[in-house]
Design a protein around this motif. Structure first.
Motif, PDB file in Angstrom:
ATOM      1  N   THR A  10      25.962  37.929  11.549  1.00  0.00           N
ATOM      2  CA  THR A  10      26.690  38.419  12.721  1.00  0.00           C
ATOM      3  C   THR A  10      26.272  39.850  13.030  1.00  0.00           C
ATOM      4  OG1 THR A  10      28.568  36.948  12.347  1.00  0.00           O
ATOM      5  CG2 THR A  10      28.987  38.918  13.665  1.00  0.00           C
ATOM      6  N   VAL A  11      26.258  40.680  12.010  1.00  0.00           N
ATOM      7  CA  VAL A  11      25.862  42.084  12.182  1.00  0.00           C
ATOM      8  C   VAL A  11      24.388  42.169  12.568  1.00  0.00           C
ATOM      9  CG1 VAL A  11      25.586  44.285  10.981  1.00  0.00           C
ATOM     10  CG2 VAL A  11      27.648  42.916  10.616  1.00  0.00           C
ATOM     11  N   ALA A  12      23.534  41.406  11.894  1.00  0.00           N
ATOM     12  CA  ALA A  12      22.091  41.464  12.165  1.00  0.00           C
ATOM     13  C   ALA A  12      21.775  41.019  13.592  1.00  0.00           C
ATOM     14  CB  ALA A  12      21.339  40.599  11.160  1.00  0.00           C
ATOM     15  N   PHE A  13      22.403  39.954  14.049  1.00  0.00           N
ATOM     16  CA  PHE A  13      22.139  39.487  15.417  1.00  0.00           C
ATOM     17  C   PHE A  13      22.614  40.514  16.448  1.00  0.00           C
ATOM     18  CE2 PHE A  13      22.171  34.855  13.856  1.00  0.00           C
ATOM     19  CZ  PHE A  13      20.794  34.798  13.813  1.00  0.00           C
ATOM     20  N   GLN A  14      23.754  41.137  16.201  1.00  0.00           N
ATOM     21  CA  GLN A  14      24.232  42.170  17.124  1.00  0.00           C
ATOM     22  C   GLN A  14      23.229  43.315  17.199  1.00  0.00           C
ATOM     23  OE1 GLN A  14      28.099  42.721  15.259  1.00  0.00           O
ATOM     24  NE2 GLN A  14      29.106  41.949  17.091  1.00  0.00           N
ATOM     25  N   ARG A  60      15.278  38.684  21.513  1.00  0.00           N
ATOM     26  CA  ARG A  60      16.663  39.077  21.771  1.00  0.00           C
ATOM     27  C   ARG A  60      17.489  37.878  22.242  1.00  0.00           C
ATOM     28  NH1 ARG A  60      16.828  43.318  25.814  1.00  0.00           N
ATOM     29  NH2 ARG A  60      18.930  43.779  25.068  1.00  0.00           N
ATOM     30  N   SER A  61      16.886  36.993  23.026  1.00  0.00           N
ATOM     31  CA  SER A  61      17.576  35.791  23.481  1.00  0.00           C
ATOM     32  C   SER A  61      17.926  34.884  22.302  1.00  0.00           C
ATOM     33  CB  SER A  61      16.681  35.053  24.481  1.00  0.00           C
ATOM     34  OG  SER A  61      17.313  33.903  24.966  1.00  0.00           O
ATOM     35  N   ASN A  62      17.001  34.765  21.354  1.00  0.00           N
ATOM     36  CA  ASN A  62      17.291  33.978  20.150  1.00  0.00           C
ATOM     37  C   ASN A  62      18.398  34.625  19.333  1.00  0.00           C
ATOM     38  OD1 ASN A  62      15.335  32.161  20.886  1.00  0.00           O
ATOM     39  ND2 ASN A  62      13.853  32.803  19.356  1.00  0.00           N
ATOM     40  N   ARG A 119      31.664  37.756  20.125  1.00  0.00           N
ATOM     41  CA  ARG A 119      31.725  36.965  21.360  1.00  0.00           C
ATOM     42  C   ARG A 119      32.091  37.853  22.550  1.00  0.00           C
ATOM     43  NH1 ARG A 119      31.051  31.617  20.375  1.00  0.00           N
ATOM     44  NH2 ARG A 119      32.123  30.886  22.234  1.00  0.00           N
ATOM     45  N   ALA A 120      32.823  38.935  22.303  1.00  0.00           N
ATOM     46  CA  ALA A 120      33.116  39.890  23.385  1.00  0.00           C
ATOM     47  C   ALA A 120      31.822  40.547  23.852  1.00  0.00           C
ATOM     48  CB  ALA A 120      34.124  40.931  22.916  1.00  0.00           C
ATOM     49  N   LEU A 121      30.927  40.866  22.912  1.00  0.00           N
ATOM     50  CA  LEU A 121      29.615  41.411  23.268  1.00  0.00           C
ATOM     51  C   LEU A 121      28.845  40.406  24.117  1.00  0.00           C
ATOM     52  CD1 LEU A 121      27.153  43.374  23.045  1.00  0.00           C
ATOM     53  CD2 LEU A 121      26.632  42.237  20.882  1.00  0.00           C
ATOM     54  N   LEU A 122      28.863  39.150  23.703  1.00  0.00           N
ATOM     55  CA  LEU A 122      28.186  38.111  24.475  1.00  0.00           C
ATOM     56  C   LEU A 122      28.778  38.010  25.882  1.00  0.00           C
ATOM     57  CD1 LEU A 122      27.821  35.269  21.812  1.00  0.00           C
ATOM     58  CD2 LEU A 122      26.042  36.808  22.666  1.00  0.00           C
ATOM     59  N   GLY A 123      30.086  38.151  25.980  1.00  0.00           N
ATOM     60  CA  GLY A 123      30.737  38.102  27.291  1.00  0.00           C
ATOM     61  C   GLY A 123      30.277  39.229  28.202  1.00  0.00           C
ATOM     62  N   ARG A 124      30.142  40.430  27.643  1.00  0.00           N
ATOM     63  CA  ARG A 124      29.666  41.569  28.449  1.00  0.00           C
ATOM     64  C   ARG A 124      28.239  41.330  28.944  1.00  0.00           C
ATOM     65  NH1 ARG A 124      32.417  44.235  24.375  1.00  0.00           N
ATOM     66  NH2 ARG A 124      30.521  44.832  23.269  1.00  0.00           N
ATOM     67  N   VAL A 125      27.401  40.805  28.082  1.00  0.00           N
ATOM     68  CA  VAL A 125      26.020  40.521  28.483  1.00  0.00           C
ATOM     69  C   VAL A 125      26.011  39.414  29.536  1.00  0.00           C
ATOM     70  CG1 VAL A 125      23.763  39.685  27.693  1.00  0.00           C
ATOM     71  CG2 VAL A 125      25.056  41.290  26.275  1.00  0.00           C
ATOM     72  N   ALA A 126      26.812  38.366  29.321  1.00  0.00           N
ATOM     73  CA  ALA A 126      26.848  37.223  30.244  1.00  0.00           C
ATOM     74  C   ALA A 126      27.284  37.631  31.651  1.00  0.00           C
ATOM     75  CB  ALA A 126      27.782  36.142  29.697  1.00  0.00           C
ATOM     76  N   ARG A 127      28.178  38.603  31.747  1.00  0.00           N
ATOM     77  CA  ARG A 127      28.688  39.033  33.060  1.00  0.00           C
ATOM     78  C   ARG A 127      27.753  39.993  33.785  1.00  0.00           C
ATOM     79  NH1 ARG A 127      33.165  38.941  29.847  1.00  0.00           N
ATOM     80  NH2 ARG A 127      33.137  41.193  29.488  1.00  0.00           N
ATOM     81  N   PRO A 152      21.746  34.702  31.120  1.00  0.00           N
ATOM     82  CA  PRO A 152      21.813  33.233  30.992  1.00  0.00           C
ATOM     83  C   PRO A 152      21.916  32.775  29.535  1.00  0.00           C
ATOM     84  CG  PRO A 152      20.101  33.849  32.566  1.00  0.00           C
ATOM     85  CD  PRO A 152      20.569  35.122  31.898  1.00  0.00           C
ATOM     86  N   ALA A 153      21.189  33.433  28.637  1.00  0.00           N
ATOM     87  CA  ALA A 153      21.264  33.075  27.212  1.00  0.00           C
ATOM     88  C   ALA A 153      22.654  33.350  26.661  1.00  0.00           C
ATOM     89  CB  ALA A 153      20.216  33.850  26.412  1.00  0.00           C
ATOM     90  N   ALA A 154      23.263  34.453  27.089  1.00  0.00           N
ATOM     91  CA  ALA A 154      24.616  34.785  26.618  1.00  0.00           C
ATOM     92  C   ALA A 154      25.634  33.773  27.141  1.00  0.00           C
ATOM     93  CB  ALA A 154      24.987  36.202  27.055  1.00  0.00           C
ATOM     94  N   ARG A 155      25.496  33.361  28.402  1.00  0.00           N
ATOM     95  CA  ARG A 155      26.421  32.346  28.940  1.00  0.00           C
ATOM     96  C   ARG A 155      26.296  31.047  28.156  1.00  0.00           C
ATOM     97  NH1 ARG A 155      25.073  35.081  33.770  1.00  0.00           N
ATOM     98  NH2 ARG A 155      23.369  33.649  34.285  1.00  0.00           N
ATOM     99  N   GLU A 156      25.075  30.667  27.845  1.00  0.00           N
ATOM    100  CA  GLU A 156      24.858  29.447  27.065  1.00  0.00           C
ATOM    101  C   GLU A 156      25.422  29.604  25.648  1.00  0.00           C
ATOM    102  OE1 GLU A 156      23.955  25.636  26.277  1.00  0.00           O
ATOM    103  OE2 GLU A 156      23.778  26.582  28.246  1.00  0.00           O
TER     104      GLU A 156
END
Length: 188
Positions: A72-76, A144-146, A160-168, A176-180
């Protein structure tokens, strides 16, 4: 030239410094990116450097979940930092080699159906620098998408909050990768 004898204390100090430098060098070599354990790093690398996971996706996703806290930390961090300088250098070198190979391809000798003359001419007009920069950019974006996709599998509420910020962020090529990734079932 006359050699002066070293005192035992000086010799011991020099040996100690040399041993410390060797130890620190070995320690630096043994460290993986983002402080991951060697096993977690192997899974991380397989995921972020993969171009097509296909049939392995479920098994690899299970391995990602096995190292969830670390990954989780590494992917962030990977989303923010992108590939390492060594990975970018290797990508650049590979792109340079591919560009050289492209230049040797005798397009005129092949009959191509569905490819216009303009497209073939465009293929030849791409400069070395533009080609290499495009390949490096594509690699970094894919990496980065992976990482985003991996975070979608292992991420906690904060991730997931980080993913939400990227998705928006419609201007972000990773949106698009974050939305998926957000479509992944939540694991808590």
């Amino acid at each position: 030239m006359k050699l002066l004898p070293l005192s035992i204390g000086r010799l011991a100090a020099r040996v100690g410094v040399a041993a410390a430098l060797l130890f620190l060098g070995a320690l630096a070599q043994a460290q993986t990116r983002f402080g991951l354990s060697p096993d977690a790093y192997a899974v991380y690398n397989r995921w972020v450097l993969g171009t097509c996971i296909s049939g392995e996706e479920r098994a690899l996703a299970a391995q990602l979940r096995r190292y969830r806290p670390e990954l989780t930390v590494a992917f962030q961090q990977a989303i923010i930092e992108g590939p390492s300088l060594d990975e970018l250098s290797a990508t650049r070198a590979a792109a340079e080699a591919r560009y050289e190979s492209r230049g040797k391809l005798p397009l005129e000798e092949f009959r191509m159906v569905g490819v216009s003359r303009q497209a073939r001419a465009g293929f030849r007009r791409v400069s070395r620098q533009d080609y290499i920069e495009d390949q490096v950019r594509r690699f970094a974006t894919g990496y980065r998408s992976n990482a985003i996709a991996g975070l979608g599998i292992v991420g906690d509420t904060e991730a997931r909050a980080l993913l939400g910020r990227v998705a928006r962020n419609g201007a972000d090529p990773l949106a698009p990768a974050a939305r998926e990734a957000l479509r992944q079932p939540r694991i808590e």
